[in-house]
Design a protein around this motif. Structure first.
Motif, PDB file in Angstrom:
ATOM      1  N   GLU A 109       0.835  -1.195   0.000  1.00  0.00           N
ATOM      2  CA  GLU A 109       0.000   0.000   0.000  1.00  0.00           C
ATOM      3  C   GLU A 109       0.874   1.250   0.000  1.00  0.00           C
ATOM      4  OE1 GLU A 109      -4.016  -0.899   2.396  1.00  0.00           O
ATOM      5  OE2 GLU A 109      -2.212  -0.936   3.632  1.00  0.00           O
ATOM      6  N   SER A 128      -2.743  -6.062  -5.287  1.00  0.00           N
ATOM      7  CA  SER A 128      -3.429  -5.340  -4.219  1.00  0.00           C
ATOM      8  C   SER A 128      -4.093  -6.346  -3.278  1.00  0.00           C
ATOM      9  CB  SER A 128      -4.473  -4.396  -4.811  1.00  0.00           C
ATOM     10  OG  SER A 128      -5.517  -5.130  -5.426  1.00  0.00           O
ATOM     11  N   HIS A 170      -6.974  -6.551  -2.287  1.00  0.00           N
ATOM     12  CA  HIS A 170      -8.386  -6.773  -2.572  1.00  0.00           C
ATOM     13  C   HIS A 170      -8.594  -8.148  -3.220  1.00  0.00           C
ATOM     14  CE1 HIS A 170      -9.654  -2.639  -1.676  1.00  0.00           C
ATOM     15  NE2 HIS A 170      -8.467  -2.299  -2.151  1.00  0.00           N
ATOM     16  N   ASP A 223     -11.252  -8.812  -5.180  1.00  0.00           N
ATOM     17  CA  ASP A 223     -12.181  -8.663  -6.295  1.00  0.00           C
ATOM     18  C   ASP A 223     -11.596  -9.278  -7.563  1.00  0.00           C
ATOM     19  OD1 ASP A 223     -14.142  -7.135  -4.869  1.00  0.00           O
ATOM     20  OD2 ASP A 223     -12.725  -5.473  -4.913  1.00  0.00           O
ATOM     21  N   ARG A 241     -14.789  -0.093 -11.058  1.00  0.00           N
ATOM     22  CA  ARG A 241     -14.527  -0.733  -9.779  1.00  0.00           C
ATOM     23  C   ARG A 241     -13.236  -1.535  -9.831  1.00  0.00           C
ATOM     24  NH1 ARG A 241     -14.074  -1.056  -4.470  1.00  0.00           N
ATOM     25  NH2 ARG A 241     -14.130  -3.204  -3.731  1.00  0.00           N
ATOM     26  N   GLN A 267     -10.289   0.738  -9.505  1.00  0.00           N
ATOM     27  CA  GLN A 267     -10.087   1.256  -8.165  1.00  0.00           C
ATOM     28  C   GLN A 267      -9.396   0.260  -7.253  1.00  0.00           C
ATOM     29  OE1 GLN A 267     -13.996   2.394  -6.923  1.00  0.00           O
ATOM     30  NE2 GLN A 267     -14.052   4.255  -8.181  1.00  0.00           N
ATOM     31  N   VAL A 268      -9.580  -1.022  -7.468  1.00  0.00           N
ATOM     32  CA  VAL A 268      -8.979  -2.023  -6.596  1.00  0.00           C
ATOM     33  C   VAL A 268      -7.607  -2.459  -7.071  1.00  0.00           C
ATOM     34  CG1 VAL A 268     -11.237  -2.869  -5.893  1.00  0.00           C
ATOM     35  CG2 VAL A 268     -10.074  -3.954  -7.821  1.00  0.00           C
ATOM     36  N   GLN A 269      -7.126  -1.929  -8.188  1.00  0.00           N
ATOM     37  CA  GLN A 269      -5.794  -2.275  -8.658  1.00  0.00           C
ATOM     38  C   GLN A 269      -4.740  -1.602  -7.785  1.00  0.00           C
ATOM     39  OE1 GLN A 269      -5.242  -4.573 -10.988  1.00  0.00           O
ATOM     40  NE2 GLN A 269      -7.463  -4.761 -11.131  1.00  0.00           N
ATOM     41  N   THR A 329      -4.926  -7.982  -8.881  1.00  0.00           N
ATOM     42  CA  THR A 329      -5.468  -8.134  -7.526  1.00  0.00           C
ATOM     43  C   THR A 329      -5.114  -9.510  -6.984  1.00  0.00           C
ATOM     44  OG1 THR A 329      -7.592  -9.002  -8.304  1.00  0.00           O
ATOM     45  CG2 THR A 329      -7.382  -6.603  -8.092  1.00  0.00           C
ATOM     46  N   ASP A 336     -15.140 -11.116   0.870  1.00  0.00           N
ATOM     47  CA  ASP A 336     -14.599  -9.772   1.012  1.00  0.00           C
ATOM     48  C   ASP A 336     -13.326  -9.820   1.838  1.00  0.00           C
ATOM     49  OD1 ASP A 336     -16.691  -8.769  -0.405  1.00  0.00           O
ATOM     50  OD2 ASP A 336     -17.953  -8.452   1.387  1.00  0.00           O
ATOM     51  N   LYS A 343     -10.519  -5.450   5.470  1.00  0.00           N
ATOM     52  CA  LYS A 343      -9.984  -4.107   5.300  1.00  0.00           C
ATOM     53  C   LYS A 343      -9.811  -3.462   6.662  1.00  0.00           C
ATOM     54  CE  LYS A 343     -12.201  -3.493   0.802  1.00  0.00           C
ATOM     55  NZ  LYS A 343     -13.080  -2.647  -0.014  1.00  0.00           N
ATOM     56  N   ARG A 383      -7.731   2.500   0.995  1.00  0.00           N
ATOM     57  CA  ARG A 383      -6.580   2.473   0.116  1.00  0.00           C
ATOM     58  C   ARG A 383      -6.583   3.710  -0.753  1.00  0.00           C
ATOM     59  NH1 ARG A 383      -4.608   1.433  -4.796  1.00  0.00           N
ATOM     60  NH2 ARG A 383      -6.680   1.597  -5.684  1.00  0.00           N
TER      61      ARG A 383
END
Length: 506
Positions: A223, A246, A248, A250, A274, A277-279, A302, A322, A325, A329
């Motif tokens: 991160e 990442s 995440h 997803d 979406r 954003q999670v990359q 991811t 999920d 978290k 991020r």
């Protein structure tokens, strides 16, 4: 006299144009550079373009175009009005570094009192000389000549006095090539929250304990806006592979199913946005000026995509829920053809450039930038099958137990791992978890300590004022044993030895 000898050696060498033999030794338009202002007082990271201006003094902004075509290591001075950059001399660098020589003297500073009356020149006189265009060397000589106590100081105090006045009234910097050390120091001093408080000594120890070297396949879960990934690519040198994932979970299939369910309810959603954003963020990677051979084997995605591909490779159906978290991020991942309402740095709301501006800007950049690419489904499947030999975790917002438990299935036998956290307790719990389940061998929990020292003849001592504190975080490192125990090629005697080595010592 600074804390790192390599930095001091870098500043004390001035490269001439006759020494330049390759294109990479000079600054090209579009390159990112690091400006070491006043011998480490400040580090400025900027890009050399026609429109870029930097503020190095209180008087104004200066264009960086004079840096174009200059060799790395060249000294520059900022003009009196702060709007021009001029090539400096070795005398400027000698004042910044200090030419401390041992001389036999009986003088000392015991009788000197700093009451502000020793300097005859006032603030108005100094500003008047600056307005008249007096050079930095002449200004320092006049300050020395008008000091009533300068001759009574020791040689060491005289050199420190000159250097102090040089930093106060004159701005000079060294043109440096971006590297992991300089970029980490620059971000740590200006915005440490972007790199999660990762200090330069902690970063070097993290890579060493993870056994990051050439010919290795490294999995990075971070991160830190791409700082760890760029440092890994710098160490690999184009030999090996680096994949940044990442935390995440997803996946594309999960986002498509979610979008379909939302569309049936009458709402509008974009699963591509979406997924962008999670990359993982790779903003800092572009500052390294990597060539194509360095980033040819660099990809990102991811963690959920890797786990899904690994489940298909092993013929196991896995359920991906999920992620755990622990914090938000930072956005800023770069993905070609995707993203709405964001600029290059990932800041929403900024006005988009027209196609003419983009064409002109691309035409002015003579050197193409090579960045890591998004891993395709086929490439992700290949990575999951080949396994990784090293694992680097730098995601303090997530539970390290959960991350390392999910990543162990992606590692090859006897793969090394290193986990960074600003806090001790999460790593202690993670170590107990790995010991209890016999998932790792030879684990060690390290605390990083850092203190600046002044290294001078007969004047070597630690600095009294510590700007960052002694602790720079904690690192848990070890060797993964889960894949080794499950490996069919191990004999019963080897499995027994590995099991005994994994047991915690009483």
């Amino acid at each position: 006299s600074r804390r790192l000898a390599s930095r001091s050696g870098q500043r004390s060498i001035v490269l001439s144009r006759a020494m330049v033999s390759a294109e990479g030794d000079v600054v090209c338009e579009g390159d990112h550079v690091v400006l070491d202002v006043n011998n480490g007082e400040r580090l400025v990271v900027t890009q050399v373009t026609r429109k870029t201006k930097v503020k190095l003094s209180k008087r104004g902004y200066a264009s960086v175009m004079p840096l174009l075509g200059k060799a790395y290591g060249t000294i520059f001075e900022v003009s009196v009005d702060g709007k021009c950059l001029e090539v400096g001399t070795e005398e400027t660098l000698s004042v910044l570094n200090g030419s401390f020589k041992i001389k036999s003297t009986e003088r000392n500073n015991a009788k000197l009192v700093d009451d502000g009356t020793a300097q005859k020149l006032g603030h108005e006189d100094i500003e008047r000389m600056k307005a008249q265009g007096v050079k930095s060397g002449e200004l320092i000589d006049k300050l020395v000549a008008n000091s009533a106590t300068f001759q009574d100081k020791t040689e060491f105090s005289q050199e420190k006095y000159k250097r102090k006045k040089q930093k106060k009234h004159c701005v000079a910097f060294v043109l440096c090539r971006p590297c992991a050390q300089l970029l980490c120091e620059a971000y740590f001093n200006k915005s440490p929250e972007r790199i999660r408080g990762l200090r330069v000594d902690t970063l070097s120890l993290l890579l060493s304990l993870a056994n990051v070297a050439a010919r290795e396949h490294v999995l990075v879960v971070e991160e830190c806006a791409g700082l760890v990934m760029g440092s890994v690519l710098e160490r690999l040198g184009g030999h090996g592979h680096c994949h940044s994932a990442s935390p995440h979970l997803d996946t594309r299939a999960k986002m498509e199913a979610l979008a379909q369910n939302v569309l049936e309810s009458g709402q509008r959603v974009s699963w591509r946005k979406r997924m962008q954003q999670v990359q993982p963020s790779t903003d800092i990677v572009k500052f390294f000026n990597f060539e194509e051979n360095i980033t040819a084997n660099a990809t990102y995605g991811t963690l959920g995509e890797l786990l899904e591909a690994n489940g298909r490779a092993e013929g196991v159906t896995i359920e991906i829920g999920d992620g755990d978290k622990g914090g938000a991020r930072e956005a800023g991942a770069e993905d070609e053809g995707e993203g709405e309402g964001e600029d290059e740095g990932g800041r929403p709301g900024k006005k988009q450039k027209t196609w003419r501006e983009q064409r002109d800007e691309a035409g002015r950049q003579t050197k193409r930038k090579h960045l890591p690419k998004r891993a395709t489904g086929k490439r992700t499947q290949e990575l999951a099958q080949s396994k990784f030999t090293s694992l680097v975790l730098a995601a303090p917002s997530y539970n390290p137990e959960t991350l390392v438990d999910r990543c162990l299935s992606l590692l090859s036998p006897s793969a090394t791992f290193a986990i960074y956290s600003p806090w001790l307790q999460p790593l202690v719990d993670c170590k107990l978890f790995l010991h209890r389940n016999k998932l790792a061998l030879r684990m060690q929990l390290c605390e990083c300590f850092w203190r600046e020292h002044q290294v001078l003849p007969e004047r070597t001592h630690p600095q009294m004022n510590m700007t960052t504190g002694p602790t720079g975080g904690y690192i848990l490192a070890g060797v993964a044993s889960d894949a080794v125990l499950g490996h069919g090629g191990c004999s019963d005697l080897e499995k027994t030895a590995i099991s005994r080595a994994a047991e915690p010592k009483s």
